[in-house]
Design a protein around this motif. Structure first.
Motif, PDB file in Angstrom:
ATOM      1  N   ILE A   1      -2.163   8.371   0.968  1.00  0.00           N
ATOM      2  CA  ILE A   1      -2.240   9.419  -0.239  1.00  0.00           C
ATOM      3  C   ILE A   1      -2.675  10.881   0.212  1.00  0.00           C
ATOM      4  O   ILE A   1      -1.767  11.726  -0.036  1.00  0.00           O
ATOM      5  CB  ILE A   1      -3.400   8.955  -1.244  1.00  0.00           C
ATOM      6  N   ASN A   2      -3.517  10.870   1.237  1.00  0.00           N
ATOM      7  CA  ASN A   2      -3.844  12.555   1.543  1.00  0.00           C
ATOM      8  C   ASN A   2      -2.844  12.822   2.505  1.00  0.00           C
ATOM      9  O   ASN A   2      -2.312  14.291   2.160  1.00  0.00           O
ATOM     10  CB  ASN A   2      -5.313  12.320   2.547  1.00  0.00           C
ATOM     11  N   ILE A   3      -2.148  12.101   3.380  1.00  0.00           N
ATOM     12  CA  ILE A   3      -1.182  12.957   4.337  1.00  0.00           C
ATOM     13  C   ILE A   3       0.191  13.092   3.404  1.00  0.00           C
ATOM     14  O   ILE A   3       0.918  14.255   3.479  1.00  0.00           O
ATOM     15  CB  ILE A   3      -0.784  12.060   5.492  1.00  0.00           C
ATOM     16  N   SER A   4       0.455  12.193   2.522  1.00  0.00           N
ATOM     17  CA  SER A   4       1.626  12.614   1.754  1.00  0.00           C
ATOM     18  C   SER A   4       1.457  13.508   0.850  1.00  0.00           C
ATOM     19  O   SER A   4       2.354  14.431   0.441  1.00  0.00           O
ATOM     20  CB  SER A   4       2.018  11.016   0.769  1.00  0.00           C
ATOM     21  N   GLU A   5       0.449  13.605   0.118  1.00  0.00           N
ATOM     22  CA  GLU A   5       0.065  14.912  -0.734  1.00  0.00           C
ATOM     23  C   GLU A   5       0.142  16.094   0.116  1.00  0.00           C
ATOM     24  O   GLU A   5       0.839  17.247  -0.878  1.00  0.00           O
ATOM     25  CB  GLU A   5      -1.245  14.608  -1.479  1.00  0.00           C
ATOM     26  N   SER A   6      -0.317  16.308   1.293  1.00  0.00           N
ATOM     27  CA  SER A   6      -0.251  17.391   2.058  1.00  0.00           C
ATOM     28  C   SER A   6       1.239  17.657   2.165  1.00  0.00           C
ATOM     29  O   SER A   6       1.695  19.142   2.060  1.00  0.00           O
ATOM     30  CB  SER A   6      -1.033  17.357   3.004  1.00  0.00           C
ATOM     31  N   ALA A   7       2.030  16.828   2.526  1.00  0.00           N
ATOM     32  CA  ALA A   7       3.444  17.023   2.679  1.00  0.00           C
ATOM     33  C   ALA A   7       4.134  17.380   1.653  1.00  0.00           C
ATOM     34  O   ALA A   7       4.891  18.276   1.506  1.00  0.00           O
ATOM     35  CB  ALA A   7       4.055  15.653   3.199  1.00  0.00           C
ATOM     36  N   LEU A   8       3.837  16.975   0.329  1.00  0.00           N
ATOM     37  CA  LEU A   8       4.423  17.233  -0.907  1.00  0.00           C
ATOM     38  C   LEU A   8       4.024  18.531  -1.306  1.00  0.00           C
ATOM     39  O   LEU A   8       5.038  19.473  -1.626  1.00  0.00           O
ATOM     40  CB  LEU A   8       3.947  16.261  -2.001  1.00  0.00           C
TER      41      LEU A   8
ATOM     42  N   GLY B   1       0.844  -1.292   0.017  1.00  0.00           N
ATOM     43  CA  GLY B   1       0.089  -0.088  -0.098  1.00  0.00           C
ATOM     44  C   GLY B   1       0.820   1.415  -0.007  1.00  0.00           C
ATOM     45  O   GLY B   1       0.486   2.262  -0.698  1.00  0.00           O
ATOM     46  N   VAL B   2       1.775   1.423   0.693  1.00  0.00           N
ATOM     47  CA  VAL B   2       2.698   2.587   0.746  1.00  0.00           C
ATOM     48  C   VAL B   2       3.253   3.051  -0.361  1.00  0.00           C
ATOM     49  O   VAL B   2       3.013   4.223  -0.827  1.00  0.00           O
ATOM     50  CB  VAL B   2       3.892   2.493   1.797  1.00  0.00           C
ATOM     51  N   PRO B   3       4.012   2.128  -1.251  1.00  0.00           N
ATOM     52  CA  PRO B   3       4.652   2.639  -2.715  1.00  0.00           C
ATOM     53  C   PRO B   3       3.433   3.018  -3.474  1.00  0.00           C
ATOM     54  O   PRO B   3       3.645   4.197  -4.179  1.00  0.00           O
ATOM     55  CB  PRO B   3       5.158   1.537  -3.094  1.00  0.00           C
ATOM     56  N   ILE B   4       2.152   2.290  -3.420  1.00  0.00           N
ATOM     57  CA  ILE B   4       1.134   2.838  -4.295  1.00  0.00           C
ATOM     58  C   ILE B   4       0.670   4.063  -3.932  1.00  0.00           C
ATOM     59  O   ILE B   4       0.156   5.116  -4.693  1.00  0.00           O
ATOM     60  CB  ILE B   4       0.126   1.684  -4.416  1.00  0.00           C
ATOM     61  N   GLY B   5       0.596   4.240  -2.568  1.00  0.00           N
ATOM     62  CA  GLY B   5       0.011   5.781  -1.857  1.00  0.00           C
ATOM     63  C   GLY B   5       0.767   6.730  -2.177  1.00  0.00           C
ATOM     64  O   GLY B   5       0.273   7.718  -2.547  1.00  0.00           O
ATOM     65  N   VAL B   6       2.074   6.546  -1.967  1.00  0.00           N
ATOM     66  CA  VAL B   6       3.120   7.489  -2.366  1.00  0.00           C
ATOM     67  C   VAL B   6       3.160   8.132  -3.855  1.00  0.00           C
ATOM     68  O   VAL B   6       3.219   9.309  -4.049  1.00  0.00           O
ATOM     69  CB  VAL B   6       4.294   7.282  -1.551  1.00  0.00           C
ATOM     70  N   MET B   7       3.373   6.993  -4.437  1.00  0.00           N
ATOM     71  CA  MET B   7       3.203   7.561  -5.948  1.00  0.00           C
ATOM     72  C   MET B   7       1.839   8.159  -6.417  1.00  0.00           C
ATOM     73  O   MET B   7       2.154   9.022  -7.485  1.00  0.00           O
ATOM     74  CB  MET B   7       3.398   6.130  -6.741  1.00  0.00           C
ATOM     75  N   THR B   8       0.808   7.641  -5.808  1.00  0.00           N
ATOM     76  CA  THR B   8      -0.438   8.391  -6.286  1.00  0.00           C
ATOM     77  C   THR B   8      -0.384   9.759  -5.535  1.00  0.00           C
ATOM     78  O   THR B   8      -0.912  10.651  -6.124  1.00  0.00           O
ATOM     79  CB  THR B   8      -1.652   7.500  -5.519  1.00  0.00           C
ATOM     80  N   ALA B   9       0.147  10.138  -4.498  1.00  0.00           N
ATOM     81  CA  ALA B   9       0.201  11.477  -3.831  1.00  0.00           C
ATOM     82  C   ALA B   9       1.188  12.111  -4.635  1.00  0.00           C
ATOM     83  O   ALA B   9       1.017  13.403  -5.106  1.00  0.00           O
ATOM     84  CB  ALA B   9       0.811  11.456  -2.329  1.00  0.00           C
TER      85      ALA B   9
END
Length: 311
Positions: free
Chosen positions: A183-190, A95-103
């Motif tokens: 996804i949501n938290i990683s996108e906010s961080a980016l 889940g993490v690689p998919i989520g981070v790449m989506t972010a």
């Protein structure tokens, strides 16, 4: 004649009083937060330790037989612990690689119109109740896993067929459930990374992909690790969905075995347990609580260590 001015503070004295009151309120809120954590910790220790002394720490934590209703009851939860560790780790790896790449896609690559379509879909995933994930797993995922199981173990006389309710199904459901958090938290961080860093990288001749992976992602590392921590907590604490798709049997965590997680062990038996059986279930809760605390503390220290090295 000067017009009379008005303020929400009548004077310096009243302003100091308001600030003092706000400080007291914030302190009380912080105290209650700490008190809640301390109360839960104390309650779990008080409720979970008696069975350790009655049954034995080795028999509970390292035993492999779970027969609480037998004439000679056995309360070994080693396979349950291993299942939670393996299932959570695999769900994070998926889940993490998919989520981070989506972010990364939403924050750095996607056109605004496309991002406007994908982002609400991700937010909708976060709002779906966990039982719905379990029902979809039963209707869609388990039949597919059962067909795969029949092909792999065709002609086998030793394999115990699970109907698709196995470790793989549980891992895939958990990986899907942690995606919105990551996804949501990683996108906010980016998005919080200063635009100047991107401009400087591009001005030095780096490509957009190089800028994303060598500048933006390292700069957003703190937020991404926070997303992983919260996603891990979601995966460890999930019970309803995986109880529907995992088979809920105490077995060694092999991919096509019906398995039981720490959370599902509590949920599936707490309603009818009594006496020592119920105390052991509280011990399982204590193990789960300790497991979550160890992971959170370890990842937090890893984050702080990375920040110190980066500085």
């Amino acid at each position: 004649m000067h017009p009379k001015s008005y303020s929400i503070f009548a004077g310096r004295g009243s302003k100091s009083a308001v600030e003092h009151a706000a400080q007291i309120i914030f302190t009380v809120c912080g105290f209650f937060a700490v008190l809640a954590v301390a109360s839960i910790t104390i309650y779990m220790i008080i409720s979970g330790t008696p069975a350790l002394f009655k049954v034995g720490i080795v028999d509970i934590l390292f035993g492999t037989v779970w027969k609480p209703e037998a004439a000679v009851p056995a309360f070994g939860i080693l396979y349950v612990i291993l299942t939670s560790i393996a299932g959570t780790a695999l769900a994070i790896l998926i889940g993490v690689p998919i989520g981070v790449m989506t972010a990364v896609f939403l924050a750095e690559v996607a056109p605004p119109r496309l991002a406007g379509i994908v982002r609400p879909a991700v937010e909708l995933l976060a709002g779906i109740p966990s039982v719905i994930y379990g029902l979809l797993g039963i209707l869609i995922l388990n039949p597919l896993m059962y067909k795969l199981e029949l092909k792999i173990f065709e002609g086998s006389t030793t394999h115990q067929f699970t109907g698709g309710a196995n470790l793989i199904s549980a891992v895939l459901v958990l990986a899907l459930m942690i995606l919105p958090t990551v996804i949501n938290i990683s996108e906010s961080a980016l998005r919080s990374v200063p635009r100047e860093l991107r401009s400087a990288s591009l001005a030095l001749g780096a490509t957009k992909i190089q800028t994303i992976f060598q500048v933006v992602l390292p700069a957003a590392k703190s937020g991404i690790i926070t997303a992983i921590v919260l996603g891990t907590g979601r995966a460890i604490g999930e019970a309803m969905a995986i109880s529907l798709v995992s088979g809920s049997s105490v077995n060694f965590p092999l991919p096509f075995n019906s398995v039981r997680f720490l959370t599902t062990a509590i949920v599936s038996e707490m309603s009818y347990s009594a006496g020592l059986h119920k105390q052991v279930l509280f011990t399982i809760g204590l193990v789960l609580f300790a497991f979550i605390m160890i992971i959170n503390i370890s990842l937090t220290r890893l984050l702080k260590k990375g920040d110190v090295q980066h500085d």
